[in-house]
Scaffold this motif. Sequence first.
Motif, PDB file in Angstrom:
ATOM      1  N   PRO A 198       7.534  12.418  -3.019  1.00  0.00           N
ATOM      2  CA  PRO A 198       8.164  11.324  -2.279  1.00  0.00           C
ATOM      3  C   PRO A 198       9.670  11.543  -2.176  1.00  0.00           C
ATOM      4  CG  PRO A 198       7.352  10.567  -4.425  1.00  0.00           C
ATOM      5  CD  PRO A 198       6.986  12.006  -4.293  1.00  0.00           C
ATOM      6  N   ALA A 199      10.247  11.098  -1.072  1.00  0.00           N
ATOM      7  CA  ALA A 199      11.703  11.138  -0.933  1.00  0.00           C
ATOM      8  C   ALA A 199      12.312  10.276  -2.037  1.00  0.00           C
ATOM      9  CB  ALA A 199      12.102  10.613   0.445  1.00  0.00           C
ATOM     10  N   ASP A 200      13.515  10.645  -2.482  1.00  0.00           N
ATOM     11  CA  ASP A 200      14.146   9.937  -3.603  1.00  0.00           C
ATOM     12  C   ASP A 200      14.259   8.441  -3.356  1.00  0.00           C
ATOM     13  OD1 ASP A 200      14.373  12.210  -5.099  1.00  0.00           O
ATOM     14  OD2 ASP A 200      16.439  12.623  -4.497  1.00  0.00           O
ATOM     15  N   THR A 201      14.694   8.050  -2.155  1.00  0.00           N
ATOM     16  CA  THR A 201      14.863   6.617  -1.868  1.00  0.00           C
ATOM     17  C   THR A 201      13.525   5.892  -1.893  1.00  0.00           C
ATOM     18  OG1 THR A 201      14.815   7.092   0.504  1.00  0.00           O
ATOM     19  CG2 THR A 201      16.984   6.877  -0.516  1.00  0.00           C
ATOM     20  N   ALA A 202      12.483   6.524  -1.342  1.00  0.00           N
ATOM     21  CA  ALA A 202      11.157   5.902  -1.331  1.00  0.00           C
ATOM     22  C   ALA A 202      10.634   5.764  -2.758  1.00  0.00           C
ATOM     23  CB  ALA A 202      10.194   6.722  -0.485  1.00  0.00           C
ATOM     24  N   ARG A 231      12.618   2.999  -4.633  1.00  0.00           N
ATOM     25  CA  ARG A 231      12.238   1.665  -4.152  1.00  0.00           C
ATOM     26  C   ARG A 231      10.868   1.263  -4.687  1.00  0.00           C
ATOM     27  NH1 ARG A 231      11.114   2.841   0.815  1.00  0.00           N
ATOM     28  NH2 ARG A 231       8.984   3.065   0.142  1.00  0.00           N
ATOM     29  N   ALA A 232       9.891   2.192  -4.613  1.00  0.00           N
ATOM     30  CA  ALA A 232       8.540   1.882  -5.086  1.00  0.00           C
ATOM     31  C   ALA A 232       8.524   1.638  -6.592  1.00  0.00           C
ATOM     32  CB  ALA A 232       7.589   3.020  -4.718  1.00  0.00           C
ATOM     33  N   THR A 233       9.256   2.444  -7.340  1.00  0.00           N
ATOM     34  CA  THR A 233       9.305   2.288  -8.788  1.00  0.00           C
ATOM     35  C   THR A 233       9.959   0.963  -9.183  1.00  0.00           C
ATOM     36  OG1 THR A 233       9.419   4.679  -9.035  1.00  0.00           O
ATOM     37  CG2 THR A 233      10.053   3.375 -10.935  1.00  0.00           C
ATOM     38  N   ALA A 276       0.826  -1.210   0.000  1.00  0.00           N
ATOM     39  CA  ALA A 276       0.000   0.000   0.000  1.00  0.00           C
ATOM     40  C   ALA A 276       0.862   1.262   0.000  1.00  0.00           C
ATOM     41  CB  ALA A 276      -0.940  -0.002   1.202  1.00  0.00           C
ATOM     42  N   ARG A 277       1.923   1.284   0.794  1.00  0.00           N
ATOM     43  CA  ARG A 277       2.798   2.462   0.827  1.00  0.00           C
ATOM     44  C   ARG A 277       3.454   2.681  -0.533  1.00  0.00           C
ATOM     45  NH1 ARG A 277       4.895   4.603   5.949  1.00  0.00           N
ATOM     46  NH2 ARG A 277       3.588   3.812   7.622  1.00  0.00           N
ATOM     47  N   ASP A 278       3.927   1.601  -1.138  1.00  0.00           N
ATOM     48  CA  ASP A 278       4.557   1.726  -2.447  1.00  0.00           C
ATOM     49  C   ASP A 278       3.545   2.171  -3.510  1.00  0.00           C
ATOM     50  OD1 ASP A 278       7.092   1.138  -1.547  1.00  0.00           O
ATOM     51  OD2 ASP A 278       6.960  -0.991  -2.026  1.00  0.00           O
ATOM     52  N   LEU A 279       2.326   1.664  -3.423  1.00  0.00           N
ATOM     53  CA  LEU A 279       1.278   2.069  -4.357  1.00  0.00           C
ATOM     54  C   LEU A 279       0.982   3.555  -4.208  1.00  0.00           C
ATOM     55  CD1 LEU A 279      -0.882   1.395  -6.471  1.00  0.00           C
ATOM     56  CD2 LEU A 279      -2.397   0.716  -4.594  1.00  0.00           C
ATOM     57  N   GLU A 313       4.715  11.787   8.077  1.00  0.00           N
ATOM     58  CA  GLU A 313       5.250  11.614   9.426  1.00  0.00           C
ATOM     59  C   GLU A 313       6.548  10.812   9.418  1.00  0.00           C
ATOM     60  OE1 GLU A 313       3.750   9.105  13.217  1.00  0.00           O
ATOM     61  OE2 GLU A 313       2.274  10.528  12.410  1.00  0.00           O
ATOM     62  N   ASP A 314       6.624   9.820   8.543  1.00  0.00           N
ATOM     63  CA  ASP A 314       7.813   8.960   8.469  1.00  0.00           C
ATOM     64  C   ASP A 314       8.916   9.542   7.582  1.00  0.00           C
ATOM     65  OD1 ASP A 314       6.400   7.246  10.078  1.00  0.00           O
ATOM     66  OD2 ASP A 314       5.898   5.831   8.479  1.00  0.00           O
ATOM     67  N   GLY A 315       8.686  10.715   7.000  1.00  0.00           N
ATOM     68  CA  GLY A 315       9.697  11.346   6.166  1.00  0.00           C
ATOM     69  C   GLY A 315       9.778  10.782   4.759  1.00  0.00           C
TER      70      GLY A 315
END
Length: 197
Positions: free
Chosen positions: A119-123, A126-128, A4-7, A98-100
């Motif tokens: 979204p932060a670059d790392t997030a 990772r999701a992509t 869900a977070r990645d979506l 909240e989680d940055g």
Amino acid sequence: MTTARDLFIIAMDPQQSVGQGDLSLALAGAELLDLIGAGAVAVDGDRIVPGGALVPDDRLMGEAAAGLTRQAPYERIEDWLWRRGRDLSAAYQAALEEDGELTRKRSGRLPFGPERLEPADTAHRRATDRWKEEPVLAALASVVGIDGERPEEEPGLEDEVVTTVVAVVQDAVMELEAVRQRRSIEKAAFANVWRGP
């Protein structure tokens, strides 16, 4: 990270236009699939049957697990999506901020320009990456109209339960669109009545 977070992060792409209601339904479906994968629930026909007393590390997944109907007759997948999905995209936005994982940035060169979430670059990376590799995430993204750099031959969903959940999410999104269209037609008809001949 959860599906869900990645979506949600994939849906943040400015090139995508995903309605919050559609996204909320897909997020609820993603949570359900993660709960199934973790052994917290099973699916029997169209019903969600709670499994072990697993407590997920993720706060929102914990809320999802805590909200399961634990007595027979168990909740139908469709009912779960509508109940759990209510305002779920806003909850994910708040949690990711909240989680940055999401940050507020000003667009344009001026310091007082409009703010937007990114979204932060790392997030995002990772999701992509996961979206390109994982059929489940790709299928849920596709349900809400997210297309992108996907291989022409998409791998199919091999698990019958996963296929069932994704199909129910798709039906719910289509039902929501039908409701939107009906309301739009009703508003137009009402406006014509007031406008007169």
